[in-house]
Motif scaffolding. Structure first.
Motif, PDB file in Angstrom:
ATOM      1  N   ALA A 108       6.632  35.976  42.394  1.00  0.00           N
ATOM      2  CA  ALA A 108       5.617  36.053  41.349  1.00  0.00           C
ATOM      3  C   ALA A 108       4.507  37.017  41.746  1.00  0.00           C
ATOM      4  N   ALA A 109       4.047  36.931  43.006  1.00  0.00           N
ATOM      5  CA  ALA A 109       2.992  37.826  43.473  1.00  0.00           C
ATOM      6  C   ALA A 109       3.456  39.278  43.450  1.00  0.00           C
ATOM      7  N   MET A 110       4.697  39.522  43.849  1.00  0.00           N
ATOM      8  CA  MET A 110       5.241  40.877  43.769  1.00  0.00           C
ATOM      9  C   MET A 110       5.244  41.375  42.328  1.00  0.00           C
ATOM     10  N   SER A 111       5.600  40.479  41.398  1.00  0.00           N
ATOM     11  CA  SER A 111       5.664  40.856  39.986  1.00  0.00           C
ATOM     12  C   SER A 111       4.282  41.200  39.442  1.00  0.00           C
ATOM     13  N   GLU A 148      -8.137  44.007  30.054  1.00  0.00           N
ATOM     14  CA  GLU A 148      -8.513  44.742  28.844  1.00  0.00           C
ATOM     15  C   GLU A 148      -7.320  45.443  28.203  1.00  0.00           C
ATOM     16  N   THR A 149      -6.241  45.641  28.972  1.00  0.00           N
ATOM     17  CA  THR A 149      -5.064  46.337  28.447  1.00  0.00           C
ATOM     18  C   THR A 149      -4.366  45.510  27.376  1.00  0.00           C
ATOM     19  N   GLY A 150      -4.365  44.187  27.549  1.00  0.00           N
ATOM     20  CA  GLY A 150      -3.699  43.319  26.581  1.00  0.00           C
ATOM     21  C   GLY A 150      -3.027  42.142  27.252  1.00  0.00           C
ATOM     22  N   ALA A 151      -2.389  41.317  26.436  1.00  0.00           N
ATOM     23  CA  ALA A 151      -1.768  40.078  26.906  1.00  0.00           C
ATOM     24  C   ALA A 151      -0.518  40.360  27.726  1.00  0.00           C
ATOM     25  N   ILE A 152      -0.250  39.454  28.664  1.00  0.00           N
ATOM     26  CA  ILE A 152       0.942  39.533  29.505  1.00  0.00           C
ATOM     27  C   ILE A 152       1.859  38.364  29.149  1.00  0.00           C
ATOM     28  N   LEU A 153       3.112  38.669  28.906  1.00  0.00           N
ATOM     29  CA  LEU A 153       4.129  37.659  28.644  1.00  0.00           C
ATOM     30  C   LEU A 153       4.759  37.209  29.954  1.00  0.00           C
ATOM     31  N   VAL A 154       5.006  35.905  30.086  1.00  0.00           N
ATOM     32  CA  VAL A 154       5.747  35.375  31.225  1.00  0.00           C
ATOM     33  C   VAL A 154       6.912  34.565  30.670  1.00  0.00           C
ATOM     34  N   THR A 155       8.137  35.004  30.950  1.00  0.00           N
ATOM     35  CA  THR A 155       9.316  34.266  30.511  1.00  0.00           C
ATOM     36  C   THR A 155       9.759  33.292  31.605  1.00  0.00           C
ATOM     37  N   GLY A 156      10.611  32.333  31.218  1.00  0.00           N
ATOM     38  CA  GLY A 156      11.009  31.319  32.193  1.00  0.00           C
ATOM     39  C   GLY A 156       9.792  30.637  32.769  1.00  0.00           C
ATOM     40  N   ALA A 157       8.842  30.285  31.884  1.00  0.00           N
ATOM     41  CA  ALA A 157       7.491  29.947  32.318  1.00  0.00           C
ATOM     42  C   ALA A 157       7.398  28.682  33.153  1.00  0.00           C
ATOM     43  N   THR A 158       8.328  27.751  33.008  1.00  0.00           N
ATOM     44  CA  THR A 158       8.231  26.515  33.782  1.00  0.00           C
ATOM     45  C   THR A 158       8.895  26.620  35.148  1.00  0.00           C
ATOM     46  N   GLY A 159       9.593  27.710  35.405  1.00  0.00           N
ATOM     47  CA  GLY A 159      10.233  27.884  36.704  1.00  0.00           C
ATOM     48  C   GLY A 159       9.219  28.269  37.770  1.00  0.00           C
ATOM     49  N   VAL A 178       8.901  31.118  39.630  1.00  0.00           N
ATOM     50  CA  VAL A 178       8.310  32.438  39.446  1.00  0.00           C
ATOM     51  C   VAL A 178       7.363  32.429  38.255  1.00  0.00           C
ATOM     52  N   GLY A 179       7.820  31.826  37.155  1.00  0.00           N
ATOM     53  CA  GLY A 179       7.011  31.822  35.948  1.00  0.00           C
ATOM     54  C   GLY A 179       5.705  31.077  36.106  1.00  0.00           C
ATOM     55  N   SER A 180       5.765  29.870  36.655  1.00  0.00           N
ATOM     56  CA  SER A 180       4.552  29.053  36.746  1.00  0.00           C
ATOM     57  C   SER A 180       3.523  29.666  37.685  1.00  0.00           C
ATOM     58  N   VAL A 181       3.965  30.198  38.816  1.00  0.00           N
ATOM     59  CA  VAL A 181       3.014  30.825  39.741  1.00  0.00           C
ATOM     60  C   VAL A 181       2.462  32.116  39.141  1.00  0.00           C
ATOM     61  N   SER A 182       3.293  32.861  38.419  1.00  0.00           N
ATOM     62  CA  SER A 182       2.805  34.085  37.768  1.00  0.00           C
ATOM     63  C   SER A 182       1.690  33.766  36.785  1.00  0.00           C
ATOM     64  N   ILE A 183       1.881  32.718  35.987  1.00  0.00           N
ATOM     65  CA  ILE A 183       0.843  32.318  35.031  1.00  0.00           C
ATOM     66  C   ILE A 183      -0.449  31.994  35.765  1.00  0.00           C
TER      67      ILE A 183
END
Length: 331
Positions: free
Chosen positions: A132-135, A147-158, A160-165
């Protein structure tokens, strides 16, 4: 010295994971011997106990691609007894005995000294959190900002996803979480998601368009397949997608249109073979400015003797967040 380990063996009925007493010779070669405090549950560990899983070439093996603990001896001057460390990637848990044992021995060039994290926090993060940190770092390197805009995170409960969020929210980004688990919305909001949507594309039978309406500035994708193809088509101009997973399949039915008409970048994320200096630098950031704020929320705990049960849940797709396996004192 004798100690306990969870060892995977091949048998006529498949692969069995059993508690076993082993001695120091069992550990094999390496410069740094670690008293393991924690390991964690990863999809790759599930493959290690799956017939035909494709990640282990020779059994018996101690699974556990994540190791956190305390150095007890070292032949390398960079590490000393008492150092708190994490080791993951390379051959750990697949060609070299991993973290599901009271002790582990690995080459010094696979080991990271912890800074700003204790061994339990490092285990909650583990391979998934580091991925997730690498991503997230890949998005930052492409100059994406809140300011660029929203970021989508797929597989959000996994993992990688949860830590990315968690990381993205802490950096001030608006985060859109995509998941097929309809009961996870409150959890995802708690760790920082501004909006929770279903799996993508919304209509799984619809023909994918080369370009869709631009919806997000970037994405962290751990799904792959048709989902990744759709996400690429819906990224805005100059956006970036960091891709690390294949739970949705290995095919990518996309076109070149997002790349040549919107300047979208697709960045592949591999945490297994990342050179150690880059690995150590990013772990340092994970303990400081990239540190997630909700690790206790996404953590579940189990003794390592229950690893098989948890790994089967990952294989069935019913597992969420990060499960930490307690090793020290749990045999």
């Amino acid at each position: 010295m004798e100690f306990s380990a969870m060892v995977a063996h091949e048998s006529d009925s498949g692969i069995v994971l059993t508690k076993q007493q082993v001695d120091e010779d069992f550990l094999g070669p390496g410069d740094v011997t670690i008293k393991v405090h924690y390991s964690s549950a990863n999809f790759k560990d599930g493959l290690a106990i799956t017939p035909g899983g494709g990640v282990v070439r020779k059994y018996p093996i101690v699974p556990g691609i994540d190791i956190t603990g305390e150095v007890v001896s070292s032949e390398d001057d960079d590490f000393a007894p008492g150092d708190q460390v994490v080791a993951h990637g390379y051959g750990i848990g697949v060609t070299q005995h991993g973290g599901f044992a009271e002790y582990a021995r690995v080459p010094a060039e696979w080991v990271v000294k912890l800074d700003g994290l204790n061994t339990r926090d490092a285990a909650i993060l583990g391979t998934a959190g580091f991925t997730a940190a690498m991503s997230v770092q890949a998005l930052l390197d492409r100059e994406l900002t809140p300011e660029t805009g929203a970021i989508l995170v797929t597989g959000a409960t996994g993992g990688v996803g949860s830590v990315s969020i968690d990381i993205l929210s802490g950096l001030g980004f608006e985060v859109i979480a995509s998941t097929g688990k309809t009961d996870a919305a409150d959890l995802l909001a708690e760790i920082g998601a501004n909006e929770v949507i279903g799996r993508l594309p919304e209509d799984p039978e619809a023909k994918l368009r080369p370009l869709s309406k631009a919806r997000w500035a970037g994405a962290v994708d751990s799904v792959g397949g048709r989902s990744l193809a759709y996400v690429l088509s819906a990224i805005g101009y100059g956006g970036t997608v960091a891709a690390s997973g294949l739970t949705g399949g290995t095919d990518l039915p996309a076109t070149v249109m997002p790349f040549i008409l919107r300047g979208v970048a697709l960045v592949g994320i591999d945490s297994v073979a990342l050179p150690i200096e880059k690995r150590r630098e990013l772990w340092g950031r994970l303990g400081n400015e990239l540190r997630p704020q909700h690790l206790s929320v996404i953590e579940s705990y189990a003794p390592v003797t229950e690893a098989e049960r948890v790994l089967h849940a990952i294989q069935r797709g019913t597992h969420s967040g990060r499960t930490v396996f307690g090793v020290a004192g749990e045999f």
